[in-house]
Design a protein around this motif. Structure first.
Motif, PDB file in Angstrom:
ATOM      1  N   ALA A   1      -2.130  -5.461  -5.693  1.00 27.28           N
ATOM      2  CA  ALA A   1      -1.500  -5.939  -4.456  1.00 27.28           C
ATOM      3  C   ALA A   1      -2.550  -6.262  -3.406  1.00 27.28           C
ATOM      4  O   ALA A   1      -2.357  -7.147  -2.565  1.00 27.28           O
ATOM      5  N   ALA A   2      -3.665  -5.548  -3.431  1.00 30.14           N
ATOM      6  CA  ALA A   2      -4.767  -5.756  -2.497  1.00 30.14           C
ATOM      7  C   ALA A   2      -5.999  -5.060  -3.063  1.00 30.14           C
ATOM      8  O   ALA A   2      -5.891  -4.231  -3.983  1.00 30.14           O
ATOM      9  N   VAL A   3      -7.171  -5.417  -2.536  1.00 25.25           N
ATOM     10  CA  VAL A   3      -8.407  -4.797  -3.010  1.00 25.25           C
ATOM     11  C   VAL A   3      -9.229  -4.320  -1.811  1.00 25.25           C
ATOM     12  O   VAL A   3      -9.260  -4.963  -0.753  1.00 25.25           O
ATOM     13  N   ASN A  59       0.743   8.431  -8.267  1.00 24.72           N
ATOM     14  CA  ASN A  59       0.402   7.192  -7.575  1.00 24.72           C
ATOM     15  C   ASN A  59      -1.100   6.895  -7.581  1.00 24.72           C
ATOM     16  O   ASN A  59      -1.546   5.989  -6.897  1.00 24.72           O
ATOM     17  N   ILE A  60      -1.878   7.683  -8.329  1.00 25.51           N
ATOM     18  CA  ILE A  60      -3.330   7.510  -8.353  1.00 25.51           C
ATOM     19  C   ILE A  60      -3.804   7.387  -9.794  1.00 25.51           C
ATOM     20  O   ILE A  60      -3.382   8.158 -10.676  1.00 25.51           O
ATOM     21  N   ALA A  87       4.446   1.220 -14.262  1.00 22.31           N
ATOM     22  CA  ALA A  87       5.308   2.275 -13.730  1.00 22.31           C
ATOM     23  C   ALA A  87       5.777   2.038 -12.309  1.00 22.31           C
ATOM     24  O   ALA A  87       6.594   2.811 -11.791  1.00 22.31           O
ATOM     25  N   GLY A  88       5.301   1.013 -11.649  1.00 21.93           N
ATOM     26  CA  GLY A  88       5.689   0.804 -10.261  1.00 21.93           C
ATOM     27  C   GLY A  88       5.148  -0.509  -9.731  1.00 21.93           C
ATOM     28  O   GLY A  88       4.642  -1.352 -10.487  1.00 21.93           O
ATOM     29  N   PRO A  89       5.255  -0.712  -8.408  1.00 26.33           N
ATOM     30  CA  PRO A  89       4.747  -1.958  -7.815  1.00 26.33           C
ATOM     31  C   PRO A  89       3.233  -2.049  -7.970  1.00 26.33           C
ATOM     32  O   PRO A  89       2.564  -1.043  -8.206  1.00 26.33           O
ATOM     33  N   VAL A 145       1.180   3.830  -0.629  1.00 29.87           N
ATOM     34  CA  VAL A 145       0.947   2.853  -1.694  1.00 29.87           C
ATOM     35  C   VAL A 145       0.444   3.564  -2.947  1.00 29.87           C
ATOM     36  O   VAL A 145       0.026   4.724  -2.913  1.00 29.87           O
ATOM     37  N   ARG A 146       0.507   2.848  -4.044  1.00 29.83           N
ATOM     38  CA  ARG A 146      -0.152   3.300  -5.274  1.00 29.83           C
ATOM     39  C   ARG A 146      -1.566   2.746  -5.286  1.00 29.83           C
ATOM     40  O   ARG A 146      -1.822   1.698  -4.703  1.00 29.83           O
TER      41      ARG A 146
END
Length: 857
Positions: free
Chosen positions: A432-434, A415-416, A364-366, A397-398
């Motif tokens: 994208a990151a952790v 977004n969550i 649904a998104g980045p 961010v998501r």
């Protein structure tokens, strides 16, 4: 965060370079100047006492480098510093693993203490070792039995509760306890648990499988350092030992111990880093040394003193393999060749099918940011969740939030997404990151996939991994949960999603893509084995554990070869002698005659005092130990019964393999009360022998060794005259020490002035004369004292070996059982049997002829 300015400048400097080519691997000069602490927080410290260290609530130790105790430690190491500023950073180096050959098939026991995350990498290692024909037994906590056996490895239970150990580690660094911990009785329970695990580790080396009854005696040991028993088991068996771990445990000047937090470093940072390892090891031994020595006594090994105990691995040059990528943390310059950095241990990506909801959210998104803390149990989950949600909104961010053991969860927004169990190997490449707690396995998974990482450390080595990632530019400095606010977490997330942070993470991942950590670790293990000394002379792919004389020459024999020979010629049984492929000798370190003699006198005095007080303390300890063994036996029998019910195809047992400790053989063992009474009598009975040994062996030996090693303090090389292992070697060492002591002592009066004059000119003659006089006194003194001390020590060792032989007899018996089991499972033809016997006699004859030919020449 407090460190973002520094990291921002570093990334600004590298951002233009990153567009042209990948970032280089991290140089540990960047790490060298940091002690990676987040500042001293008085509220986070258990104020045990004013002194050189304080205990933090994150399981780490604040070490005051300006304290008297730490400065004293520093003096031992400051004389030989390594100047890193004059050396280039170590190049990234990855050694491709060897082929699937070893040349010898061993019984390998892998001893692991820790959580499931600690055990899992060693399962991968054990499975890889099996490909080389080795028989692998993994010895760890009872609860992991099914986990290990399902992987196809043999399992041996060592006791201990990993959940309890983890809870203790959260509240204490497993080094020095807080007052609250001591008052609650946790110390006593932890010490009992360590004693149980030590005994379990020894049993794992010599006893048959408690479930299948298949005999097993270890030919080599692999262990992680917290298992503690490794070196001592290797000494008792005379076999190789190899340590493997996921965080630094070997002293280095490049960075401090992961559990150390350095403060007041006014002098050389490199020396402070190096000393931190010795301080942490010393604190560990201070808390558990008596437990280890009590257990050593139970397997009939002599106790180890307070100074030598913490440095055994370094003193004995035990091979060590570190299970992390050299692309993230390069091997420091000052680590010797017997230490390897091989790469992370990864398992194959598990098969996983996402739920429709998860798949829909990802599409649904980045790519979102993953936030989770795994098995960490949070004190206030609601507050942590509120902080995370506010930070995610502020960063724009998501996010996927892992529920973990704290069961984080709340209202779902666009977004969550809240996720339960999901393999990191599948999930992280889609992020994208952790953001996580910084466990070694979780860290490795993120970095391997080139994912920018923020570590929020709770305890232990987690701050270390966070700082290593920050030093590599793949994430910001660690953000401890106690310092976390929505603003700080949002700022850290923004740092993660920068382009230059992603480039740095991908550069490390690119270097790691060809690494094979597990295979490289196996290759490291094989390279450090003394293969030539281990091979049987008759069956070359089997390890030797016995010797037999043939034609006047000793032939090395495996368990199988020895049993075949004995089955044909029973008279050979009396000539069978135990063989040690890798003898381990642990002798007290003596720095000089004065301190050596004083410490020996003090040790003898304490031993004599212990003999007197033991009239009361020994019976109590013996009673508690026996009760604990009985409880452990009951638990083991119950576990065996449960396993047999779960796996009915396994061979049934009429009696437990744990001879002498099983509930099923309890009727044949003295009662706890009887053992307690006997312990009191033995304690007072040891008074006279202890006094005699102290006066005739320990004190003279300490003075002799102190004199022999004293020249080392002014740079002179020590002559190795051999080790005292018995009467014969005692007289041999005494003769060599006397002869060379007299020769070297007298010649030093000429040699030392000549050397100093050649080095420093005429001004060096006076220094040389001083060294010559010192050598004259110490070397001749060692020779004269040694005439008495070394033979006395040899006699004492021979007497001890003859009297305290229960453990050796147990090992010999178990090796014979395994040999007979191998014969029963080996289909030998008559021609093969006769051929083996002929080879035995021919080998002895050929060696005898070779010896005679050499004698003639």
């Amino acid at each position: 965060m407090g460190n973002f300015d520094h990291d921002s400048k570093k990334l600004e400097r590298t951002s233009t370079e990153s567009q042209a080519e990948p970032l280089p691997p991290p140089a540990y000069e960047d790490i060298h100047d940091h002690s990676y602490h987040a500042g001293h927080d008085p509220e986070s410290v258990d104020q045990v006492a004013e002194g050189p260290y304080h205990i933090r609530d994150d399981g780490r130790v604040d070490i005051d480098c300006n304290s008297r105790a730490v400065r004293t430690f520093s003096r031992f190491f400051s004389s030989t510093p390594v100047d890193h500023s004059q050396q280039p950073p170590p190049d990234y180096e990855f050694k491709a693993p060897g082929t699937l050959t070893c040349g010898i098939k061993l019984n390998i026991v892998i001893q692991v203490v820790g959580s499931r995350g600690d055990v899992q990498p060693f399962i991968a290692l054990g499975c890889e070792l099996q490909k080389y024909g080795h028989r692998v037994r993994l010895a760890t906590h009872d609860m992991f039995a099914s986990f290990v056996r399902k992987a196809g490895l043999e399992f041996y239970p060592i006791g201990g509760d990993p959940a309890s150990l983890m809870a203790y580690m959260v509240k204490n660094p497993s080094l020095l306890p807080s007052m609250k911990t001591m008052m609650s009785g946790e110390i006593g329970r932890k010490r009992q648990m360590v004693a149980e695990m030590l005994s379990g580790c020894w049993d794992s080396c010599v006893l048959a499988d408690p479930l299948t009854e298949a005999p097993f005696v270890a030919d080599a040991i692999i262990a992680n350092p917290p298992s503690f028993a490794h070196v001592h088991c290797a000494q008792a068996l005379g076999i190789p030992v190899h340590l493997m771990f996921t965080m630094p445990w070997t002293p280095t000047r490049a960075f401090p111990h992961p559990l150390a937090n350095l403060a007041n470093v006014d002098g050389d940072q490199a020396i402070a880093n190096y000393v931190s390892y010795h301080v942490v090891e010393w604190m560990t031994w201070q808390g558990l040394g008596d437990v280890i020595n009590d257990w050593r006594e139970s397997i009939q090994l002599e106790p180890i003193n307070l100074l030598d105990g913490p440095a055994l691995a370094q003193m004995l040059k035990i091979p060590f393999t570190y299970c992390w990528s050299p692309a993230l943390v390069p091997k420091p310059h000052d680590w010797p060749g017997y230490i390897d950095v091989c790469g992370f241990f990864f398992r194959d990506t598990p098969k996983y099918t996402p739920t429709p909801e998860l798949a829909q959210f990802l599409a649904a998104g980045p790519p979102p940011v993953y936030i989770g803390f795994g098995s960490i149990v949070l004190d206030d989950p609601a507050k942590m969740l509120a902080t995370i949600l506010d930070a995610v909104r502020a960063a724009g961010v998501r996010a996927i939030i892992s529920k973990g053991w704290s069961d984080l969860g709340g209202d779902v927004g666009e977004n969550i997404y809240y996720i339960g169990d999901c393999p990191h190997e599948w999930l992280f490449p889609r992020m994208a990151a952790v953001v996580h707690h910084g466990g070694a396995g979780t860290t490795a998974c993120g970095i391997r996939n080139g994912i920018p990482t923020l570590v929020c450390p709770f305890f232990g080595d987690q701050p270390f991994w966070g700082h290593m990632i920050a030093s590599a530019g793949a994430g910001p400095e660690p953000l401890p949960p106690r310092d976390m606010t929505p603003a700080k977490l949002a700022e850290a997330i923004r740092f993660l999603i920068r382009e230059e942070t992603s480039v740095a993470a991908k550069a490390i991942a690119a270097l790691m893509q060809d690494e094979e950590g597990v295979r490289s670790a196996v290759d490291s293990f094989h390279r450090h084995l003394p293969i030539a000394a281990m091979k049987c002379d008759l069956i070359s792919d089997q390890p030797a554990v016995w010797t037999l004389k043939s034609g006047g020459k000793k032939i090395k024999l495996s368990k199988l070869a020895a049993e075949v020979l004995i089955s044909q010629h029973s008279r050979l049984l009396k000539e069978l002698k135990t063989y040690q492929s890798k003898p381990v000798s642990i002798e007290p370190t003596r720095w000089d005659p004065l301190s050596g003699g004083a410490s020996a006198v003090m040790a003898t005095t304490m031993d004599l005092t212990g003999c007197i007080t033991g009239i009361v303390t020994k019976p109590m300890k013996a009673y508690d130990d026996e009760r604990r063994k009985q409880d452990r036996a009951d638990k083991l029998d119950a576990m065996i019964d449960d396993q047999r019910l779960a796996e009915p195809d396994l061979k049934s047992s009429s009696a437990s393999i744990r001879t002498g400790t099983s509930a099923r053989s309890r009727d044949n063992r003295p009662s706890a009360g009887g053992k307690a009474a006997l312990a009191g009598v033995k304690s007072i009975g040891n008074f006279a022998p202890t006094a005699l040994k102290g006066m005739t062996v320990d004190i003279p030996m300490a003075i002799t060794e102190g004199l022999r090693t004293a020249p080392r303090h002014y740079g002179d090389k020590l002559r190795d005259n051999g080790k005292v292992t018995g009467v014969g070697s005692g007289f041999a060492v005494a003769g060599k020490t006397f002869a060379w002591g007299m020769i070297d002592g007298v010649s030093d009066l000429v040699v030392q002035p000549y050397k100093e004059c050649k080095k420093n000119g005429a001004a060096g003659i006076a220094t040389g004369l001083g060294k010559g006089m010192a050598g004259m006194v110490t070397k001749t003194g060692a020779g004269m004292f040694g005439v008495f001390a070394y033979p006395a020590a040899g006699i004492a060792k021979s007497v001890r070996s003859a009297v305290h032989n229960r453990s050796r007899k147990l090992v010999d018996l178990q090796r014979r059982d395994e040999g007979q089991w191998l014969v029963a499972n080996q289909k030998w033809s008559g021609s093969e049997l006769s051929g083996l016997i002929e080879s035995f006699h021919a080998l002895g004859s050929s060696k005898e002829q070779t010896k005679k030919a050499k004698d003639k020449k």
